[in-house]
Scaffold this motif. Structure first.
Motif, PDB file in Angstrom:
ATOM      1  N   GLN A  16       0.806  -1.217   0.000  1.00 14.48           N
ATOM      2  CA  GLN A  16       0.000   0.000   0.000  1.00 14.48           C
ATOM      3  C   GLN A  16       0.842   1.273   0.000  1.00 14.48           C
ATOM      4  O   GLN A  16       0.569   2.203  -0.765  1.00 14.48           O
ATOM      5  N   ASP A  17       1.864   1.322   0.846  1.00  9.78           N
ATOM      6  CA  ASP A  17       2.675   2.542   0.961  1.00  9.78           C
ATOM      7  C   ASP A  17       3.820   2.569  -0.046  1.00  9.78           C
ATOM      8  O   ASP A  17       4.096   3.605  -0.652  1.00  9.78           O
ATOM      9  N   ALA A  18       4.489   1.426  -0.217  1.00  7.95           N
ATOM     10  CA  ALA A  18       5.606   1.369  -1.156  1.00  7.95           C
ATOM     11  C   ALA A  18       5.178   0.977  -2.561  1.00  7.95           C
ATOM     12  O   ALA A  18       6.008   0.936  -3.476  1.00  7.95           O
ATOM     13  N   LYS A  19       3.890   0.667  -2.740  1.00  5.61           N
ATOM     14  CA  LYS A  19       3.301   0.403  -4.066  1.00  5.61           C
ATOM     15  C   LYS A  19       3.948  -0.771  -4.790  1.00  5.61           C
ATOM     16  O   LYS A  19       4.135  -0.752  -6.013  1.00  5.61           O
ATOM     17  N   MET A  20       4.301  -1.804  -4.064  1.00  4.13           N
ATOM     18  CA  MET A  20       4.880  -2.988  -4.687  1.00  4.13           C
ATOM     19  C   MET A  20       3.793  -3.992  -5.017  1.00  4.13           C
ATOM     20  O   MET A  20       2.814  -4.122  -4.271  1.00  4.13           O
ATOM     21  N   PRO A  21       3.931  -4.751  -6.104  1.00 12.66           N
ATOM     22  CA  PRO A  21       2.986  -5.837  -6.387  1.00 12.66           C
ATOM     23  C   PRO A  21       3.032  -6.867  -5.259  1.00 12.66           C
ATOM     24  O   PRO A  21       4.092  -7.133  -4.685  1.00 12.66           O
ATOM     25  N   LEU A  22       1.883  -7.457  -4.950  1.00  9.58           N
ATOM     26  CA  LEU A  22       1.795  -8.387  -3.839  1.00  9.58           C
ATOM     27  C   LEU A  22       2.759  -9.559  -3.989  1.00  9.58           C
ATOM     28  O   LEU A  22       3.444  -9.941  -3.032  1.00  9.58           O
ATOM     29  N   ALA A  23       2.830 -10.134  -5.183  1.00 10.73           N
ATOM     30  CA  ALA A  23       3.699 -11.289  -5.372  1.00 10.73           C
ATOM     31  C   ALA A  23       5.159 -10.939  -5.102  1.00 10.73           C
ATOM     32  O   ALA A  23       5.905 -11.710  -4.491  1.00 10.73           O
ATOM     33  N   GLN A  24       5.587  -9.759  -5.562  1.00  9.41           N
ATOM     34  CA  GLN A  24       6.967  -9.334  -5.329  1.00  9.41           C
ATOM     35  C   GLN A  24       7.214  -9.086  -3.849  1.00  9.41           C
ATOM     36  O   GLN A  24       8.256  -9.463  -3.304  1.00  9.41           O
ATOM     37  N   ALA A  25       6.243  -8.456  -3.188  1.00  9.85           N
ATOM     38  CA  ALA A  25       6.388  -8.176  -1.752  1.00  9.85           C
ATOM     39  C   ALA A  25       6.518  -9.477  -0.958  1.00  9.85           C
ATOM     40  O   ALA A  25       7.369  -9.597  -0.071  1.00  9.85           O
ATOM     41  N   LEU A  26       5.687 -10.445  -1.290  1.00  9.04           N
ATOM     42  CA  LEU A  26       5.726 -11.728  -0.588  1.00  9.04           C
ATOM     43  C   LEU A  26       7.064 -12.434  -0.770  1.00  9.04           C
ATOM     44  O   LEU A  26       7.589 -13.051   0.156  1.00  9.04           O
ATOM     45  N   SER A  27       7.623 -12.336  -1.964  1.00  7.68           N
ATOM     46  CA  SER A  27       8.883 -13.022  -2.232  1.00  7.68           C
ATOM     47  C   SER A  27      10.054 -12.419  -1.462  1.00  7.68           C
ATOM     48  O   SER A  27      11.074 -13.084  -1.262  1.00  7.68           O
ATOM     49  N   LYS A  28       9.910 -11.155  -1.009  1.00  6.46           N
ATOM     50  CA  LYS A  28      10.996 -10.476  -0.299  1.00  6.46           C
ATOM     51  C   LYS A  28      10.885 -10.570   1.217  1.00  6.46           C
ATOM     52  O   LYS A  28      11.818 -10.192   1.934  1.00  6.46           O
ATOM     53  N   VAL A  29       9.745 -11.069   1.708  1.00  9.86           N
ATOM     54  CA  VAL A  29       9.551 -11.151   3.160  1.00  9.86           C
ATOM     55  C   VAL A  29      10.633 -11.978   3.850  1.00  9.86           C
ATOM     56  O   VAL A  29      11.195 -11.558   4.868  1.00  9.86           O
ATOM     57  N   PRO A  30      10.987 -13.190   3.356  1.00  5.12           N
ATOM     58  CA  PRO A  30      12.036 -13.961   4.033  1.00  5.12           C
ATOM     59  C   PRO A  30      13.370 -13.222   4.113  1.00  5.12           C
ATOM     60  O   PRO A  30      14.065 -13.283   5.141  1.00  5.12           O
ATOM     61  N   ASP A  31      13.743 -12.512   3.034  1.00 10.67           N
ATOM     62  CA  ASP A  31      15.010 -11.775   3.037  1.00 10.67           C
ATOM     63  C   ASP A  31      14.964 -10.611   4.031  1.00 10.67           C
ATOM     64  O   ASP A  31      15.954 -10.324   4.718  1.00 10.67           O
ATOM     65  N   LEU A  32      13.828  -9.947   4.105  1.00 11.50           N
ATOM     66  CA  LEU A  32      13.685  -8.837   5.054  1.00 11.50           C
ATOM     67  C   LEU A  32      13.713  -9.343   6.489  1.00 11.50           C
ATOM     68  O   LEU A  32      14.301  -8.706   7.369  1.00 11.50           O
ATOM     69  N   GLN A  33      13.100 -10.501   6.727  1.00  9.45           N
ATOM     70  CA  GLN A  33      13.151 -11.096   8.063  1.00  9.45           C
ATOM     71  C   GLN A  33      14.585 -11.440   8.446  1.00  9.45           C
ATOM     72  O   GLN A  33      15.008 -11.214   9.587  1.00  9.45           O
ATOM     73  N   ALA A  34      15.322 -12.008   7.504  1.00  8.38           N
ATOM     74  CA  ALA A  34      16.709 -12.387   7.786  1.00  8.38           C
ATOM     75  C   ALA A  34      17.570 -11.180   8.121  1.00  8.38           C
ATOM     76  O   ALA A  34      18.532 -11.281   8.895  1.00  8.38           O
ATOM     77  N   ALA A  35      17.216 -10.023   7.553  1.00  5.98           N
ATOM     78  CA  ALA A  35      17.967  -8.796   7.806  1.00  5.98           C
ATOM     79  C   ALA A  35      17.381  -7.992   8.965  1.00  5.98           C
ATOM     80  O   ALA A  35      17.820  -6.872   9.224  1.00  5.98           O
ATOM     81  N   ASN A  36      16.407  -8.570   9.662  1.00  2.00           N
ATOM     82  CA  ASN A  36      15.740  -7.895  10.782  1.00  2.00           C
ATOM     83  C   ASN A  36      15.108  -6.565  10.359  1.00  2.00           C
ATOM     84  O   ASN A  36      15.123  -5.585  11.108  1.00  2.00           O
ATOM     85  N   LEU A  37      14.555  -6.550   9.170  1.00  3.80           N
ATOM     86  CA  LEU A  37      13.857  -5.369   8.655  1.00  3.80           C
ATOM     87  C   LEU A  37      12.385  -5.739   8.505  1.00  3.80           C
ATOM     88  O   LEU A  37      11.913  -6.031   7.404  1.00  3.80           O
ATOM     89  N   THR A  38      11.656  -5.721   9.601  1.00  6.60           N
ATOM     90  CA  THR A  38      10.289  -6.225   9.592  1.00  6.60           C
ATOM     91  C   THR A  38       9.244  -5.159   9.888  1.00  6.60           C
ATOM     92  O   THR A  38       8.090  -5.481  10.161  1.00  6.60           O
ATOM     93  N   SER A  39       9.630  -3.893   9.824  1.00  2.61           N
ATOM     94  CA  SER A  39       8.666  -2.814  10.059  1.00  2.61           C
ATOM     95  C   SER A  39       9.116  -1.582   9.287  1.00  2.61           C
ATOM     96  O   SER A  39      10.296  -1.460   8.914  1.00  2.61           O
ATOM     97  N   PRO A  40       8.215  -0.652   9.022  1.00  2.00           N
ATOM     98  CA  PRO A  40       8.611   0.590   8.345  1.00  2.00           C
ATOM     99  C   PRO A  40       9.703   1.340   9.089  1.00  2.00           C
ATOM    100  O   PRO A  40      10.593   1.924   8.460  1.00  2.00           O
ATOM    101  N   SER A  41       9.659   1.333  10.430  1.00  2.00           N
ATOM    102  CA  SER A  41      10.695   2.045  11.184  1.00  2.00           C
ATOM    103  C   SER A  41      12.057   1.384  10.999  1.00  2.00           C
ATOM    104  O   SER A  41      13.089   2.073  10.910  1.00  2.00           O
ATOM    105  N   ASP A  42      12.078   0.029  10.948  1.00  2.00           N
ATOM    106  CA  ASP A  42      13.337  -0.669  10.684  1.00  2.00           C
ATOM    107  C   ASP A  42      13.893  -0.284   9.316  1.00  2.00           C
ATOM    108  O   ASP A  42      15.094  -0.036   9.155  1.00  2.00           O
ATOM    109  N   LEU A  43      12.996  -0.262   8.325  1.00  2.00           N
ATOM    110  CA  LEU A  43      13.421   0.060   6.965  1.00  2.00           C
ATOM    111  C   LEU A  43      13.902   1.511   6.871  1.00  2.00           C
ATOM    112  O   LEU A  43      14.861   1.805   6.147  1.00  2.00           O
ATOM    113  N   ALA A  44      13.260   2.413   7.611  1.00  2.00           N
ATOM    114  CA  ALA A  44      13.654   3.820   7.573  1.00  2.00           C
ATOM    115  C   ALA A  44      15.046   4.031   8.133  1.00  2.00           C
ATOM    116  O   ALA A  44      15.759   4.969   7.734  1.00  2.00           O
ATOM    117  N   LYS A  45      15.466   3.181   9.049  1.00  3.16           N
ATOM    118  CA  LYS A  45      16.790   3.290   9.656  1.00  3.16           C
ATOM    119  C   LYS A  45      17.858   2.588   8.821  1.00  3.16           C
ATOM    120  O   LYS A  45      19.046   2.678   9.128  1.00  3.16           O
TER     121      LYS A  45
END
Length: 374
Positions: A16-45
């Motif tokens: 919704q905020d970053a305007k990514m397609p759902l399929a692409q967003a889902l495919s990146k969730v495991p990588d974001l979890q591994a990098a401990n980037l699981t919230s907008p505030s984490d990503l902003a930092k």
């Protein structure tokens, strides 16, 4: 470890905020979890280089980073005491309406049973709403005395439980579900399309017309049912009660909402771009104009098209089940339903990349599953 709610929040931000397609967003969730980037505030930092290593595309990485900073800044300026969230709909929210009023409000478009129309019709959807339609139509034949509200609730339970199991199998969700933690102890259950559904009996619910005020029951003597959302029960009560379903207060019992199931069906079935104009029916019975520019279509026109496609799908499923119901037991029909669904569901990518992905469903393929005469 990120919770299911954290993952849902992250996916909501990405789509919704970053305007990514759902399929692409889902495919990146495991990588974001591994990098401990699981919230907008984490990503902003984070920084552009880190995000580029995850999203591979520099433009997408900047898009996510900018959106996360914008969301984090907005949250920081909001009131420290935001208004309380609305509670999820509970059983008691249906009480002000009479049974007949509830059922009338849930009415679905009439099935189209014209085989010539159905043979050439194609719809564009993802797997979850197709499973919901399969389960709902199945229940017309296996639990025919249950009111529409109950059948919608039960069918939604099948769909939600299947989606949750799939999400766990591909690593998008972790941890146990409500039933595995013991919230279903002592509750009755029914089996629908291989899924064990915990239910609550709706004693006293009168849903038939004004000339019949007797409480409705099925042939086994059971009253209408609600499918219970055990994860919602757990989330609402685990802080105050031990994991035993019977200890939850009546007002806190959460069900799979029939209204939500109906709304999902009404908006889930599009017409593929390559066959626009070939599905020869709409909600008002009019034939679509071939080649009509989609850019000129109004929201009402698109909603009518989706409703018409739902009518087509429900018609094809009705013809399928009605061809087998005279010779199969309800148990066998239930077992076959899952096999039939698997045969015609959209083809999608394997793993997380295919989560929520849409594809074409040829209604002629559903008709081909009918019992052959003789």
């Amino acid at each position: 470890m990120a919770s299911t709610q954290d993952i849902q929040t992250l996916l909501r931000f990405l789509t919704q905020d970053a305007k990514m397609p759902l399929a692409q967003a889902l495919s990146k969730v495991p990588d974001l979890q591994a990098a401990n980037l699981t919230s907008p505030s984490d990503l902003a930092k984070s920084n552009a280089e880190t995000l580029e290593s995850i999203f591979t595309d520099p433009k997408t990485a900047r898009q996510v980073l900018n959106a996360s900073k914008r969301v984090s800044k907005k949250r920081a300026t909001q009131s420290p005491n935001p208004p309380p969230k609305k509670r999820k709909q509970t059983i008691t929210s249906l009480d002000p309406l009479t049974g007949p009023q509830i059922e009338a409000s849930l009415a679905l478009p009439a099935p189209v049973l014209n085989e010539e129309i159905l043979k050439s019709a194609v719809i564009y959807t993802n797997r979850a709403p197709l499973l919901l339609a399969f389960a709902l139509t199945l229940l017309k034949y296996t639990m025919s005395t249950q009111p529409l509200s109950s059948r919608l609730s039960l069918a939604q339970a099948v769909t939600s439980m299947n989606s949750r199991a799939k999400a766990q199998s591909i690593g998008l969700e972790k941890g146990e579900v409500g039933e595995e933690e013991g919230w279903a102890q002592g509750q009755p259950r029914v089996c629908i399309m291989t899924r064990e559904i915990r239910v609550m009996k709706r004693w006293g619910y009168e849903w038939q017309d004004e000339d019949n005020h007797a409480e409705a029951r099925d042939e086994t003597g059971e009253p209408p049912l609600w499918a219970v959302d055990l994860d919602a029960v757990r989330n609402a009560n685990q802080a105050a009660a031990p994991p035993r379903f019977r200890n939850a207060r009546l007002d806190d019992l959460h069900i799979y909402s029939p209204q939500s199931a109906r709304a999902y069906l009404m908006k889930a079935f599009n017409t593929p771009a390559e066959v626009a104009g070939d599905n020869k029916v709409k909600a008002d019975g009019q034939v679509p104009v071939p080649g009509k520019s989609k850019s000129k279509r109004t929201a009402a026109t698109m909603a009518a098209e989706k409703e018409g496609n739902l009518s087509l799908l429900l018609g094809a499923l009705d013809l399928l089940y009605s061809s087998w119901s005279p010779i199969l037991s309800k148990e066998d029909l239930d077992k076959r339903a899952w096999v039939w669904y698997v045969r015609v569901r959209p083809e999608v990518a394997q793993g997380a990349a295919g989560w929520g992905e849409k594809g074409n469903v040829k209604l002629g393929d559903i008709l081909d599953l009918r019992r052959r005469a003789g």
